[in-house]
Design an enzyme around this catalytic site. Structure first.
Site, PDB file in Angstrom:
ATOM      1  N   CYS A 259       0.794  -1.248   0.000  1.00 14.09           N
ATOM      2  CA  CYS A 259       0.000   0.000   0.000  1.00 14.09           C
ATOM      3  C   CYS A 259       0.816   1.283   0.000  1.00 14.09           C
ATOM      4  O   CYS A 259       0.687   2.099  -0.906  1.00 14.09           O
ATOM      5  CB  CYS A 259      -0.930  -0.009   1.208  1.00 14.09           C
ATOM      6  SG  CYS A 259      -2.228  -1.239   1.043  1.00 14.09           S
TER       7      CYS A 259
HETATM    8  P1  NAD Z   1      -4.326  -8.495  -3.792  1.00 16.30           P
HETATM    9  O1  NAD Z   1      -3.445  -8.387  -4.973  1.00 16.30           O
HETATM   10  O2  NAD Z   1      -3.900  -9.311  -2.612  1.00 16.30           O
HETATM   11  O3  NAD Z   1      -5.765  -9.045  -4.226  1.00 16.30           O
HETATM   12  C1  NAD Z   1      -6.444  -8.603  -5.344  1.00 16.30           C
HETATM   13  C2  NAD Z   1      -7.214  -9.782  -5.919  1.00 16.30           C
HETATM   14  O4  NAD Z   1      -8.045  -9.342  -6.983  1.00 16.30           O
HETATM   15  C3  NAD Z   1      -6.318 -10.876  -6.503  1.00 16.30           C
HETATM   16  O5  NAD Z   1      -6.601 -12.116  -5.886  1.00 16.30           O
HETATM   17  C4  NAD Z   1      -6.673 -10.895  -7.990  1.00 16.30           C
HETATM   18  O6  NAD Z   1      -6.593 -12.182  -8.576  1.00 16.30           O
HETATM   19  C5  NAD Z   1      -8.096 -10.372  -7.947  1.00 16.30           C
HETATM   20  N1  NAD Z   1      -8.582  -9.821  -9.198  1.00 16.30           N
HETATM   21  C6  NAD Z   1      -7.932  -9.050 -10.109  1.00 16.30           C
HETATM   22  N2  NAD Z   1      -8.746  -8.736 -11.120  1.00 16.30           N
HETATM   23  C7  NAD Z   1      -9.948  -9.290 -10.841  1.00 16.30           C
HETATM   24  C8  NAD Z   1     -11.195  -9.288 -11.508  1.00 16.30           C
HETATM   25  N3  NAD Z   1     -11.390  -8.642 -12.642  1.00 16.30           N
HETATM   26  N4  NAD Z   1     -12.207  -9.968 -10.947  1.00 16.30           N
HETATM   27  C9  NAD Z   1     -12.051 -10.636  -9.775  1.00 16.30           C
HETATM   28  N5  NAD Z   1     -10.885 -10.665  -9.107  1.00 16.30           N
HETATM   29  C10 NAD Z   1      -9.855 -10.000  -9.634  1.00 16.30           C
HETATM   30  O7  NAD Z   1      -4.623  -7.004  -3.335  1.00 16.30           O
HETATM   31  P2  NAD Z   1      -4.953  -6.480  -1.857  1.00 16.30           P
HETATM   32  O8  NAD Z   1      -3.700  -6.327  -1.100  1.00 16.30           O
HETATM   33  O9  NAD Z   1      -6.073  -7.252  -1.304  1.00 16.30           O
HETATM   34  O10 NAD Z   1      -5.462  -5.010  -2.195  1.00 16.30           O
HETATM   35  C11 NAD Z   1      -6.726  -4.785  -2.806  1.00 16.30           C
HETATM   36  C12 NAD Z   1      -7.038  -3.306  -2.713  1.00 16.30           C
HETATM   37  O11 NAD Z   1      -7.171  -2.937  -1.331  1.00 16.30           O
HETATM   38  C13 NAD Z   1      -5.959  -2.392  -3.276  1.00 16.30           C
HETATM   39  O12 NAD Z   1      -6.541  -1.278  -3.855  1.00 16.30           O
HETATM   40  C14 NAD Z   1      -5.148  -1.996  -2.054  1.00 16.30           C
HETATM   41  O13 NAD Z   1      -4.512  -0.769  -2.216  1.00 16.30           O
HETATM   42  C15 NAD Z   1      -6.245  -1.896  -1.006  1.00 16.30           C
HETATM   43  N6  NAD Z   1      -5.774  -2.112   0.372  1.00 16.30           N
HETATM   44  C16 NAD Z   1      -4.889  -3.104   0.651  1.00 16.30           C
HETATM   45  C17 NAD Z   1      -4.468  -3.306   1.973  1.00 16.30           C
HETATM   46  C18 NAD Z   1      -3.474  -4.374   2.319  1.00 16.30           C
HETATM   47  O14 NAD Z   1      -2.928  -4.316   3.432  1.00 16.30           O
HETATM   48  N7  NAD Z   1      -3.173  -5.334   1.459  1.00 16.30           N
HETATM   49  C19 NAD Z   1      -4.996  -2.492   2.988  1.00 16.30           C
HETATM   50  C20 NAD Z   1      -5.928  -1.528   2.669  1.00 16.30           C
HETATM   51  C21 NAD Z   1      -6.309  -1.333   1.357  1.00 16.30           C
END
Ligand code: NAD
Length: 416
Positions: A259
């Site tokens: 992030c």
């Molecule tokens: P991640 O990469 O772990 O997960 C994203 C998932 O989305 C993946 O499993 C991917 O296969 C899936 N995906 C991609 N395209 C897709 C589609 N068209 N349909 C269905 N699934 C699809 O990402 P994350 O760390 O969970 O982060 C997700 C969002 O949340 C980001 O915007 C991030 O900035 C935000 N965020 C993350 C955190 C964290 O600590 N990881 C905390 C707060 C906010």
């Protein structure tokens, strides 16, 4: 409530598992069949403390098919990744693909909630038009939209989700406000209802501020190191000031993760697009990019010629209690060591499988084997590193492991 969660990564799976624990009916959608299979077998697709217990306790379904998940959901959370592109703009490919599929399957009166972090304006300018285009429906009349940024921290994600400091909800109309009020009725924390763009900005401003706090203390720490001052004593003294607070003042080798780096870069780019010069944010990033050089400089202070030596590394993940290595400070440090033709031996309790995908040829070892090296770098503050035997070792510590400080033959902390 019946809830569809798009993207079963860190945020999506935690959101699904925690809301299921609150009694909601969850179905996750991901394009990654492995993640879908893991969830359907009630297994966690990644390491996060407490997640497997929640997945076992609650029956969450997962699918790759939007047609199976969207039509029945009352609320649809968008939790797909929003990485930054090489030009530091936000890559909205996953968001756009998800919107197309949601739009094509959307039913009347559903509420779509953007939980992915998106730069201010994205929901209004990109997400809403796509949803309206593919659904051939109108927001406000036929379906509803909200922005509900997520503030969980990997490593304590379940606790953070279930007991947040606050819940931010950006909405356009009373219907989406009411839906999310109902969803979060059992959460006792403050709930702030804002505009869509303010909710988006609260997420970016929060991450930018936390990154600033760490880069700030690292800059102070670099000065302290030259003055032979322990920055942790300084942080403690500062932290008692209620205007400052002690959190996020742990000096070290910098911040990483999925992030902070991408969000700070995306905010800088957005600011520049708007004709602003984000001087503070650019410095925050620069301090962080330079900080991994500090342990390498200290290593060379104690080992004249590093070429051909065995250097042990404790810790690969960007923080403890996670297997996530995205933007971990261990990556640039290992790259530099390999450039110097060093033999790298590494141990991490959870992140070695992920690191192998980037560095397949370095040696993955037990902690004892890592300690049996010419020098050891500590790059993540895993609790178990407080229980190793550092006697007679040369240790360069990027994370302040007390036992290493007390026991090592030669010990250098990066900012203390
Ligand atoms: P991640 O990469 O772990 O997960 C994203 C998932 O989305 C993946 O499993 C991917 O296969 C899936 N995906 C991609 N395209 C897709 C589609 N068209 N349909 C269905 N699934 C699809 O990402 P994350 O760390 O969970 O982060 C997700 C969002 O949340 C980001 O915007 C991030 O900035 C935000 N965020 C993350 C955190 C964290 O600590 N990881 C905390 C707060 C906010």
């Amino acid at each position: 409530m019946r809830i569809g969660v798009i993207g079963a990564g860190y945020v999506g799976t935690i959101t699904g598992a925690c809301l299921a624990d609150h009694g909601h009916n969850i179905i996750c959608i991901d394009i990654d069949q492995q993640k879908v299979d893991a969830i359907n077998k009630q297994k966690s697709p990644f390491y996060e403390k407490g997640l497997s217990v929640l997945l076992k306790r609650n029956e969450i379904k997962a699918t790759t098919e939007y047609t199976q998940a969207i039509p029945n959901a009352e609320i649809i959370f968008i939790c797909v990744g929003t990485p930054t592109k090489k030009d530091n703009t936000q890559d909205l490919t996953h968001i756009k693909n998800a919107c197309e599929q949601i739009g094509k399957n959307l039913q009347k009166n559903q509420t779509i909630v953007v939980k992915s972090s998106v730069v201010p304006g994205t929901t209004e300018d990109v997400i809403l038009p796509l949803l309206e285009k593919y659904s051939e429906m109108r927001e406000g009349n036929d379906f509803h939209i909200a922005v509900n940024p997520e503030f969980l921290q990997e490593g304590t994600a379940i606790e953070n989700f279930l007991h947040p400091d606050r819940i931010i909800i950006g909405c356009k109309n009373k219907k989406s406000k009411k839906t999310l009020e109902t969803l979060y009725k059992d959460f006792t924390c403050p709930k702030l209802f804002t505009s869509l763009t303010a909710a988006e900005m609260i997420k970016y401003a929060s991450n930018a501020f936390l990154s600033t706090k760490i880069s700030f203390i690292n800059e102070i720490g670099n000065i302290c190191k030259k003055l032979n001052i322990d920055t942790y004593e300084v942080a403690e003294g500062m932290g008692y000031d209620q205007r400052i607070g002690r959190a996020f003042l742990n000096a070290g080798i910098g911040w990483g993760g999925s992030c902070f780096p991408k969000d700070v870069k995306a905010l800088i780019t957005k600011a520049k697009e708007l004709g602003e010069t984000p001087r503070i944010l650019e410095s925050v990033l620069q301090v962080n990019q330079e900080q991994p050089q500090k342990p390498l400089d200290l290593l060379k202070k104690h080992i004249d010629i590093v070429k051909g030596k065995e250097i042990g590394i404790l810790g690969a993940s960007f923080k403890p209690e996670t297997d996530d290595i995205r933007e971990s400070r261990s990556i640039p440090i290992i790259k530099e060591l390999l450039k110097e033709q060093v033999t790298v031996k590494i141990y991490d309790p959870k992140a070695m499988d992920n690191l192998k995908k980037i560095f397949p040829t370095i040696s993955y070892c037990s902690p004892e084997e890592v300690l049996d090296s010419d020098a050891v770098l500590i790059l993540t503050d895993w609790e178990e590193f407080e229980h190793l035997n550092y006697k007679d070792k040369v240790v360069i510590d990027g994370r302040k492991i007390e036992k290493a400080r007390k026991e090592s033959k030669i010990y250098e902390g990066v900012c203390w």
